[in-house]
Design a protein around this motif. Structure first.
Motif, mmCIF file in Angstrom:
data_model
loop_
_atom_site.group_PDB
_atom_site.id
_atom_site.type_symbol
_atom_site.label_atom_id
_atom_site.label_comp_id
_atom_site.label_asym_id
_atom_site.label_seq_id
_atom_site.Cartn_x
_atom_site.Cartn_y
_atom_site.Cartn_z
ATOM 1 N N PRO A 20 0.479 -1.240 0.003
ATOM 2 C CA PRO A 20 -0.039 0.155 -0.127
ATOM 3 C C PRO A 20 1.294 1.508 0.021
ATOM 4 O O PRO A 20 0.197 2.591 -0.580
ATOM 5 N N ALA A 21 1.896 1.129 0.907
ATOM 6 C CA ALA A 21 2.571 2.916 0.699
ATOM 7 C C ALA A 21 2.895 3.049 -0.443
ATOM 8 O O ALA A 21 3.209 3.891 -0.977
ATOM 9 N N GLY A 374 -0.991 0.195 12.023
ATOM 10 C CA GLY A 374 -1.643 0.480 10.495
ATOM 11 C C GLY A 374 -2.170 -0.030 10.195
ATOM 12 O O GLY A 374 -1.668 -0.921 9.432
ATOM 13 N N ILE A 375 -3.201 0.360 9.175
ATOM 14 C CA ILE A 375 -4.311 -0.180 8.828
ATOM 15 C C ILE A 375 -4.229 0.139 7.133
ATOM 16 O O ILE A 375 -3.137 1.031 6.785
ATOM 17 N N ILE A 376 -4.782 -0.661 6.218
ATOM 18 C CA ILE A 376 -3.949 0.127 4.776
ATOM 19 C C ILE A 376 -4.154 1.142 4.257
ATOM 20 O O ILE A 376 -3.269 2.071 3.660
ATOM 21 N N GLY A 377 -5.536 1.851 4.500
ATOM 22 C CA GLY A 377 -5.689 3.930 4.630
ATOM 23 C C GLY A 377 -4.382 4.317 4.863
ATOM 24 O O GLY A 377 -4.565 5.414 4.693
ATOM 25 N N THR A 378 -3.868 3.637 6.875
ATOM 26 C CA THR A 378 -2.923 4.536 7.429
ATOM 27 C C THR A 378 -2.022 4.900 5.793
ATOM 28 O O THR A 378 -1.478 6.192 6.203
ATOM 29 N N ASN A 379 -2.105 4.288 5.003
ATOM 30 C CA ASN A 379 -0.241 4.285 4.560
ATOM 31 C C ASN A 379 -0.634 4.998 3.292
ATOM 32 O O ASN A 379 0.156 5.572 2.219
ATOM 33 N N ARG A 380 -1.985 5.745 2.829
ATOM 34 C CA ARG A 380 -1.717 6.538 1.809
ATOM 35 C C ARG A 380 -1.946 8.345 2.984
ATOM 36 O O ARG A 380 -1.076 8.423 1.629
ATOM 37 N N GLU A 381 -1.971 8.353 3.238
ATOM 38 C CA GLU A 381 -1.886 9.947 3.963
ATOM 39 C C GLU A 381 -0.164 9.826 4.348
ATOM 40 O O GLU A 381 0.593 11.418 4.088
ATOM 41 N N ASP A 382 -0.037 8.873 4.355
ATOM 42 C CA ASP A 382 1.825 8.589 5.006
ATOM 43 C C ASP A 382 2.615 8.577 3.739
ATOM 44 O O ASP A 382 3.281 9.720 4.068
ATOM 45 N N SER A 383 2.046 8.245 2.445
ATOM 46 C CA SER A 383 2.670 8.304 1.585
ATOM 47 C C SER A 383 2.549 10.193 1.262
ATOM 48 O O SER A 383 3.385 10.045 0.072
ATOM 49 N N VAL A 384 1.618 10.355 1.050
ATOM 50 C CA VAL A 384 0.491 11.356 0.257
ATOM 51 C C VAL A 384 1.952 12.339 1.066
ATOM 52 O O VAL A 384 2.585 13.659 0.329
ATOM 53 N N LEU A 385 2.145 12.227 2.975
ATOM 54 C CA LEU A 385 3.120 12.866 3.071
ATOM 55 C C LEU A 385 4.274 13.142 2.418
ATOM 56 O O LEU A 385 5.490 14.601 2.612
#
Ligand code: FAD
Ligand code: NAP
Length: 458
Positions: A20-21, A374-385
């Motif tokens: 995901p990340a 963190g769940i799958i979606g947590t990695n979205r915010e993280d990668s955007v940052l």
């Protein structure tokens, strides 16, 4: 100001890892408005990281994120290079010479040890191994799990422990029509396990399971959840934790535990005992695991910060199979700084640091950045940052044109590496879907690299 990220000088980014990340970072880069080309390196021939090889086979809805990743992979500005281990087949220095930025999204590839005597006796395993085995991850196919014992124990009370417990507790019919690996279904169908102990070092107010997953344990075809109502008595600090409105999820889990404790006596073939305030002190056995010495704990500390403290009271439990599920852990990549204590690549807002110095052009995202939670979606915010950090750094990155995969692919070929492209993966994917359809499963995974390569034209 340089021209990096313009059609005249596209930004070329290597992403290491296709979970995901990695995919959310690729998405953020491709949607950034800059001219960007992304090459994603993955050590397996199959993409999608833990969404393919971690998420439980009986939770297919949670794998729907793959549909988003498939769309990203079809972008003409994206290239997948599977079956390439960064740090072994290609060095980080080589990647740096071919890309403006290298982003590590390589997850947490191993487990945390308990650090108790007997931990490595046959019969004692990491949840990581069991999860990889039933999900068809090629690294774990040669591990033998002996399910001929009547009692199994899972240490830890997070969602991975819950997955392990549920897979042990389900009947073959509950698993038959999932994408569980065929060999695992065969062994699980013969399982003699009757009692599963799900052991937490802290109390019922501190479990890390989420309540829908916990509730599911009460809905299985042939397994009863067992909770001793006396174990649900809370100390004042735990009562205060559950009264905190920001801790609603913990309260919901506690309510599910209360409902389990109020159930009539177990009637099914299997039982899952959820026990609290116990830690394994020693795993004991003559040549293989036979019993576990457990220490009873008490909670000490302020609300929200309570820790388990040993009471000195001990007990033995006969048990032939144990899974430690106390968290995953990152693995170092040669040439990149690594924090061995936390199991992450040290970073500041996604920029890799060596002590305090930022290493230009190196970035991280996902579990290898922030640790295994963190769940799958947590990695979205993280990668955007992290991608925001790359974009902010554009003016200071080495802006000389980079050859990217045009140089890397021939280099890998000379090294005898068969790079699996996304088109190759689509052929493997189609073959897995066909194999699954033939036996009434959504997919039958290939569990060996060679089986996957055999699907591809030479
Ligand atoms: C057992 C389990 C079940 C889970 N179930 C759920 C769930 O049901 N729902 C949910 O929302 N979340 C779930 N999660 C959490 C979710 O899977 C993670 O949040 C997420 O996968 C982390 O993403 P990542 O990209 O950081 O790491 P990963 O998904 O682990 O991806 C990392 C990728 O990097 C690759 N890689 C590693 N090293 C190298 C290298 N040197 N070179 C090239 N490639 C490399 C790996 O092969 C892997 O494909 C689960 C986690 C686990 C462990
Ligand atoms: N269905 C889903 O959505 C799903 C499925 C699987 C995983 N995930 C996610 O993936 C992430 C990782 O899950 P996880 O279960 O591996 O980790 P986790 O949620 O952090 O749980 C780890 C568990 O291990 C315990 N533990 C840690 N060290 C220990 C020790 N030395 N001795 C005994 N117990 C110890 C922890 O107890 P303490 O609380 O006392 O530290 C906790 O109960 C989580 O964010 C999870 O939600 C989600």
């Amino acid at each position: 100001m340089n021209d990096l990220g313009t059609p005249a000088n596209p930004l070329r980014v290597a992403i290491v890892g296709s979970g995901p990340a990695g995919f959310y970072a690729a998405e953020a880069l491709l949607e950034s408005g800059q001219t960007v080309f992304v090459d994603m390196f993955e050590r397996l021939a199959a993409p999608f990281g833990l969404v393919r090889s971690g998420v439980a086979p009986d939770h297919p809805k949670l794998k729907q994120a793959i549909q988003v990743y498939q769309q990203i992979a079809l972008s003409p500005d994206f290239r997948f290079l599977g079956n390439v281990t960064v740090g072994r087949d290609i060095s980080v220095a080589e990647l740096q010479s071919c890309y403006h930025a290298v982003l590590f999204a390589c997850g947490a590839q191993t487990d945390r040890p308990l650090g108790v005597p007997g931990e490595h006796l046959p019969g004692s395993h990491a949840a990581t191994e069991f999860v990889g085995w039933y999900n068809g991850h090629p690294d774990y196919q040669d591990i033998a799990f002996d399910l001929s014992h009547d009692t199994a124990m899972v240490i830890g009370q997070g969602n991975v422990a819950m997955d392990v417990c549920r897979i042990l507790a389900k009947t073959p019919d509950e698993l038959r029509h999932t994408d569980i690996a065929a060999h695992a279904l065969e062994i699980l169908a013969e399982s003699k396990v009757r009692d599963i102990y799900l052991v937490g070092r802290r109390g019922p107010a501190q479990v890390k399971f989420t309540h829908p997953e916990l509730r599911e344990l009460g809905e299985l075809a042939d397994c009863d959840p067992v909770v001793d109502p006396r174990d649900l008595v809370l100390n004042p600090a735990s009562r205060q934790e559950l009264a905190d409105r920001s801790n609603r999820a913990a309260l919901k889990s506690y309510e599910v535990l209360q409902a389990f404790a109020a159930r009539p006596a177990p009637i099914h073939r299997r039982r899952c005992h959820i026990v609290f305030l116990k830690s394994p002190l020693e795993l004991i056995g003559d040549g293989r695991l036979q019993r576990v010495l457990l220490m009873r704990n008490r909670l000490v500390g302020d609300p929200g910060h309570q820790v388990a403290e040993p009471t000195g009271e001990m007990e033995h439990l006969d048990c032939g199979l144990l899974f430690r599920s106390i968290g995953y852990c990152g693995v170092a990549i040669p040439g990149v700084p690594f924090d061995t204590k936390r199991g992450v690549i040290p970073n500041r807002d996604g920029r890799v640091v060596d002590n305090t110095e930022v290493l230009p052009g190196l970035y991280v995202s996902g579990w290898i950045k922030r640790g295994p939670s963190g769940i799958i979606g947590t990695n979205r915010e993280d990668s955007v940052l992290t991608v925001a950090a790359i974009l902010a750094d554009l003016p200071s990155l080495d802006a000389s044109p980079k050859p990217a995969a045009d140089h890397i692919c021939p280099l890998l070929q000379r090294r005898g590496i068969r790079v699996v492209s996304y088109a190759d993966w689509q052929m493997i994917d189609a073959a897995e879907l066909r194999r699954g359809a033939a036996v009434g499963k959504p997919r039958e995974k290939f569990t060996r690299l060679q089986e996957m390569l055999d699907v591809l034209p030479p």
